[in-house]
Scaffold this motif. Structure first.
Motif, PDB file in Angstrom:
ATOM      1  N   ASP A  30      -7.611 -13.603   1.366  1.00  0.00           N
ATOM      2  CA  ASP A  30      -9.101 -12.025   2.010  1.00  0.00           C
ATOM      3  C   ASP A  30     -10.517 -12.984   1.807  1.00  0.00           C
ATOM      4  OD1 ASP A  30      -6.980 -10.239   2.791  1.00  0.00           O
ATOM      5  OD2 ASP A  30      -7.255  -9.910   0.194  1.00  0.00           O
ATOM      6  N   LYS A  46       0.321  -4.655  -2.048  1.00  0.00           N
ATOM      7  CA  LYS A  46       0.325  -6.576  -1.683  1.00  0.00           C
ATOM      8  C   LYS A  46      -0.035  -6.074   0.232  1.00  0.00           C
ATOM      9  CE  LYS A  46       2.700  -8.017  -5.497  1.00  0.00           C
ATOM     10  NZ  LYS A  46       2.391  -6.542  -6.383  1.00  0.00           N
ATOM     11  N   MET A  47      -0.913  -6.343   0.473  1.00  0.00           N
ATOM     12  CA  MET A  47      -1.547  -6.022   2.578  1.00  0.00           C
ATOM     13  C   MET A  47      -0.693  -8.174   2.697  1.00  0.00           C
ATOM     14  SD  MET A  47      -2.635  -2.879   2.089  1.00  0.00           S
ATOM     15  CE  MET A  47      -3.140  -3.178   3.959  1.00  0.00           C
ATOM     16  N   MET A  52       1.231  -0.992   0.205  1.00  0.00           N
ATOM     17  CA  MET A  52      -0.169   0.113   0.229  1.00  0.00           C
ATOM     18  C   MET A  52       1.050   1.568   0.410  1.00  0.00           C
ATOM     19  SD  MET A  52      -3.069   1.194  -0.459  1.00  0.00           S
ATOM     20  CE  MET A  52      -3.875  -0.445   0.620  1.00  0.00           C
ATOM     21  N   SER A 105      -6.772  -7.849  -3.889  1.00  0.00           N
ATOM     22  CA  SER A 105      -6.241  -8.698  -2.837  1.00  0.00           C
ATOM     23  C   SER A 105      -6.066 -10.040  -2.786  1.00  0.00           C
ATOM     24  CB  SER A 105      -8.168  -8.835  -3.312  1.00  0.00           C
ATOM     25  OG  SER A 105      -8.379  -9.957  -2.215  1.00  0.00           O
ATOM     26  N   ARG A 160      -3.045 -11.783   7.755  1.00  0.00           N
ATOM     27  CA  ARG A 160      -3.425 -11.813   9.124  1.00  0.00           C
ATOM     28  C   ARG A 160      -2.922 -13.083   9.474  1.00  0.00           C
ATOM     29  NH1 ARG A 160      -8.299 -11.239  10.071  1.00  0.00           N
ATOM     30  NH2 ARG A 160      -8.464 -11.068   8.039  1.00  0.00           N
TER      31      ARG A 160
END
Length: 287
Positions: free
Chosen positions: A92, A35-36, A1, A88, A39
């Motif tokens: 996700d 690219k996140m 991001m 995404s 988690r």
């Protein structure tokens, strides 16, 4: 991001750039997929998957085959293929995949499209999403249930046309209807002039051999099977004006408005996931 913000800010302060320099920046703005990080819950889910790697041909950016990562849970006779949206990744869909794994006799496949998530590629585009879907169908067979979110819906619709598959159920979340207008909104948000946008679209047509208007779900859609579609009338990414036109032209689609959930949160909503689980269970009981 962080990189996308840097590109956006550089485009926004474009007074010092030549037209050619600005056009190159616009290609990055439009085709760089943020690219996140994954988690903890998502990583735990991925760790439980059977991982695979396939190739997608990138004719327009890297000019070579790109490796992309896929994940498979279960080995049931009912195959589910999930296609994520822009910026995404497979992870996700974690909440939905976890819920679907509770249903007996499913094989669930998800993937990170080239240039997204953990897969290879610096820049991405719709055609790479389609290449990835086609490669999975070629290697694992036709899915009984095809699920997509946002740009992934358009990729699924085009893949159905290209491969001639006939899934028993198509599930779509907040689909992008018109790609060109989405690009325009992105560039306008960065204060790109109309003339600079026009130059970008000229270069887009020269690069891909098709005008951006070609990628319009109105013209590409010809699925005649059971299609369940979820949208949010307040969605600012997939706007209701275009959605309403598309649904009015395709009255056999079973559409549901989840007001106020939002574009990205649609695939994480417990209400939406519950409805999808019921839909899948109903289908399995019939066949």
């Amino acid at each position: 991001m962080k990189k996308l913000k840097q590109i956006f800010n550089e485009v926004k302060t474009n007074s010092s750039h030549t037209p050619d320099e600005l056009n190159q920046l616009l290609w990055q703005l439009i085709c760089y997929s943020p690219k996140m990080p994954v988690r903890l819950q998502q990583q735990q889910l991925l760790d439980e998957a059977e991982k695979f790697t396939l190739k997608a041909k990138d004719e327009y950016f890297a000019h070579r085959d790109l490796s992309f990562t896929g994940f498979k849970w279960g080995s049931g006779k009912h195959k589910v293929l999930i296609t994520h949206g822009w910026g995404s990744k497979a992870a996700d869909f974690a909440e939905m995949i976890i819920a679907l794994r509770e249903i007996d006799d499913l094989e669930i496949i998800a993937f990170d499209a080239p240039g997204n998530g953990s897969s290879e590629g610096e820049l991405s585009n719709l055609l790479l999403f389609i290449e990835a879907v086609n490669a999975i169908i070629s290697n694992f067979g036709s899915p009984d249930i095809l699920i997509g979110h946002s740009l992934g819906v358009m990729a699924n619709v085009i893949a159905i046309r290209e491969t001639k598959i006939k899934p028993s159920l198509l599930i779509s979340f907040t689909p992008l209807i018109r790609l060109k207008e989405n690009f325009e909104a992105t560039m306008s948000a960065a204060d790109v002039s109309r003339s600079a946008q026009d130059e970008f679209f000229k270069s887009f047509e020269a690069h891909f051999g098709k005008h951006a208007d070609h990628y319009n779900l109105h013209d590409l859609y010809d699925f005649d099977g059971k299609h369940w579609l979820a949208y949010d009338q307040q969605d600012i990414i997939s706007t209701y004006t275009f959605m309403e036109q598309f649904l009015n032209a395709n009255v056999l689609i079973e559409s549901h408005n989840y007001d106020g959930i939002g574009h990205e949160k649609m695939i994480k909503s417990l209400e939406v996931i519950g409805d999808v689980v019921s839909l899948v269970k109903e289908l399995i009981q019939r066949v």
